[in-house]
Design an enzyme around this catalytic site. Structure first.
Site, PDB file in Angstrom:
ATOM      1  N   SER A   1       0.843  -1.198   0.000  1.00 21.94           N
ATOM      2  CA  SER A   1       0.000   0.000   0.000  1.00 21.94           C
ATOM      3  C   SER A   1       0.882   1.255   0.000  1.00 21.94           C
ATOM      4  O   SER A   1       1.701   1.413  -0.904  1.00 21.94           O
ATOM      5  CB  SER A   1      -0.955  -0.056   1.194  1.00 21.94           C
ATOM      6  OG  SER A   1      -1.999   0.864   1.053  1.00 21.94           O
TER       7      SER A   1
ATOM      8  N   ASP B   1      -8.491  -3.756  -6.840  1.00 23.08           N
ATOM      9  CA  ASP B   1      -8.059  -3.292  -5.528  1.00 23.08           C
ATOM     10  C   ASP B   1      -8.799  -1.995  -5.212  1.00 23.08           C
ATOM     11  O   ASP B   1      -8.689  -1.021  -5.955  1.00 23.08           O
ATOM     12  CB  ASP B   1      -6.548  -3.055  -5.546  1.00 23.08           C
ATOM     13  CG  ASP B   1      -5.980  -2.725  -4.177  1.00 23.08           C
ATOM     14  OD1 ASP B   1      -6.644  -2.003  -3.396  1.00 23.08           O
ATOM     15  OD2 ASP B   1      -4.852  -3.164  -3.888  1.00 23.08           O
TER      16      ASP B   1
ATOM     17  N   HIS C   1      -7.363  -5.742  -1.246  1.00 21.29           N
ATOM     18  CA  HIS C   1      -6.175  -4.920  -1.035  1.00 21.29           C
ATOM     19  C   HIS C   1      -5.093  -5.767  -0.382  1.00 21.29           C
ATOM     20  O   HIS C   1      -5.216  -6.150   0.776  1.00 21.29           O
ATOM     21  CB  HIS C   1      -6.530  -3.728  -0.156  1.00 21.29           C
ATOM     22  CG  HIS C   1      -5.441  -2.717  -0.004  1.00 21.29           C
ATOM     23  ND1 HIS C   1      -4.776  -2.175  -1.084  1.00 21.29           N
ATOM     24  CD2 HIS C   1      -4.900  -2.136   1.093  1.00 21.29           C
ATOM     25  CE1 HIS C   1      -3.884  -1.296  -0.645  1.00 21.29           C
ATOM     26  NE2 HIS C   1      -3.932  -1.262   0.663  1.00 21.29           N
TER      27      HIS C   1
END
Length: 483
Positions: free
Chosen positions: A207, A417, A446
């Site tokens: 991320s 995502d 994710h």
């Protein structure tokens, strides 16, 4: 519960030599490992601290502490180096992340090959934490504004954004404001490498951690060994473009949930994906007009976004919708420790890294455009926040990701995502050029590695970390029955 959305969502290339007198290759300390704090303790996890410059232009000036951890290999004869990790954010602590990775299925071959290193980034957790002195009410509101249905809603939210920015700029840790950036965290990473006595480091970041890893790979191209970036932000990092892209991410991902809910009529949300989608807009509109159990339309949208991070969370999301639809008791959301620091550190980084639109009119235009294109979330993620009123002082321009350096980056990405959409990953892949190879998995959610079920994608990452072999070209992994 509005904070669910906040917690779910995070010039030329700048090198270390851009600051005269900086010698990041010097070893500032010898790391002395010991027990971890009780709240991060895990079997075999060791902790320490490292002092680094607050301002790398003044390497002998004020210092701050960086908390680091180590999960040492149990097979020293197979050890090839260190694997530095970051779980995302910005604002997320990472001291316990090596133990979390091990408990969540990081392959034994990887654990044997590396000492896995975690750290709390500067300003976070135990690494000289920052604050905006956020009140409980501000923490409950979260990092994101309410859904803006009209231009007047943006005007109405602007004073709250301005007040938060002012609090950050006048807090007791405001002296850290210009220096709590992704570039300086990358410099801290290199100090960790040097303190551990390693000529190079390997890296696994997810991320926001992909932006941090990309910046490190750009600033220190010859000091990275094997760099894995999982669930990728675009080349601009966590900027206004990334913030607005959450709306696209939700639209990319939502059909997976609509299909799930339609296949489970016991939730009463519809028997076709189209009916489930209509139920979303019906519930959001009703809750905007009249909150239920303290949950308004913004909180509903945020919880929906958050629970689309993993397929395993879909039953919980369907139950949440069902409870709201029938006015049944809604179970409480997750409790987040140290929420004030998490939110404050996030503001410090995203507002300090890049410049954001500075006029209310620009946000009104962005909201109008995104609300039309991405109606599920666009009225939130294009809205006005503290970055619009951030102090002008910035020590350096953003790091520009480019293709100079070794071909040692492996990107891995889910096709659907919600938080870091595929569109942004493709732009980062393009910016890296020959340096990167990208593996995409035909699945939603994710995070890919090592938590996801796609064997093709997971095996590609494990092979790269343990043997150095990347796919010869970009690889598309087909969906698997378990995903």
């Amino acid at each position: 519960m509005r904070r669910a959305l906040s917690l779910a969502l995070a010039a030329a290339a700048v090198t270390a030599t851009a600051f005269p007198g900086v010698s990041v290759a010097a070893t500032p300390d010898t790391v002395r490992w010991g027990p971890c704090p009780k709240d991060v303790a895990a079997p075999r996890l060791q902790c320490s601290t490292l002092e680094v410059p607050l301002d790398y232009r003044d390497p002998d000036g004020r210092r701050i502490e960086i908390a680091i951890s180590r999960l040492a290999t149990e097979k020293p004869s197979q050890r090839r180096g260190v694997l530095l990790t970051n779980p995302g954010g910005p604002g997320g602590a990472g001291l316990d992340y090596p133990a979390l990775l091990a408990a969540s299925g990081l392959p034994r071959k990887v654990l044997d090959s590396y000492d896995v290193i975690g750290f709390d980034p500067r300003g976070v957790g135990r690494s000289t934490p920052v604050t905006c002195d956020l009140t409980p009410e501000q923490q409950a509101r979260g990092n994101f504004p309410p859904y803006a249905h009209t231009a007047a809603d943006v005007v109405r939210e602007a004073p709250n954004a301005r007040a938060t920015a002012r609090q950050c700029a006048t807090s007791r840790t405001a002296w850290m404001l210009p220096h709590t950036t992704t570039a300086n965290t990358a410099r801290d990473m290199d100090r960790i490498r040097a303190a551990l006595g390693e000529p190079k480091l390997s890296y696994l970041g997810a991320s926001y951690g992909t932006s941090l890893g990309a910046v490190y790979a750009t600033m220190f191209p010859e000091r990275g060994d094997r760099v894995v970036l999982d669930s990728n932000l675009g080349p601009g990092g966590y900027d206004v473009t990334a913030m607005r892209s959450f709306a696209r991410g939700l639209e990319d991902r939502f059909p997976d949930f609509a299909k799930f809910a339609a296949a489970h009529p016991e939730y009463g949300l519809g028997t076709t994906p189209e009916q489930v989608t209509a139920k979303f807009f019906d519930l959001a509109e009703r809750l905007d007009s009249k909150p239920v159990q303290g949950i308004d339309g913004t909180a509903f949208r945020g919880f929906t976004f958050e629970r689309l991070y993993a397929d395993a969370l879909m039953p919980r999301l369907a139950e949440f919708w069902q409870a709201l639809d029938t006015d049944q008791p809604v179970p409480p959301g997750p409790a987040w420790p140290n929420l004030e620091n998490l939110m404050s550190a996030r503001f410090y980084v995203i507002c300090g890294d890049t410049r954001w639109p500075e006029t209310v009119r620009e946000y009104q235009l962005n909201v109008a455009a995104d609300r039309l294109t991405y109606p599920m979330l666009g009225g939130i993620t294009a809205g006005i926040g503290p970055c619009a009123f951030w102090p002008d002082e910035r020590v350096e321009p953003p790091v520009r990701i480019g293709d100079r350096g070794p071909s040692n980056v492996l990107m891995v990405q889910n096709e659907r995502d919600p938080a870091t959409p595929l569109a942004g990953a493709r732009k980062l892949r393009e910016a890296f050029g020959k340096r990167a190879t990208m593996v995409t998995a035909d699945q939603g959610g994710h995070g890919v590695y090592p938590f996801g079920p796609n064997t093709c994608a997971n095996d590609a990452v494990t092979a790269f970390l343990t043997t150095g072999q990347r796919p010869a070209r970009d690889l598309a992994c087909a969906a698997e029955p378990s995903s």
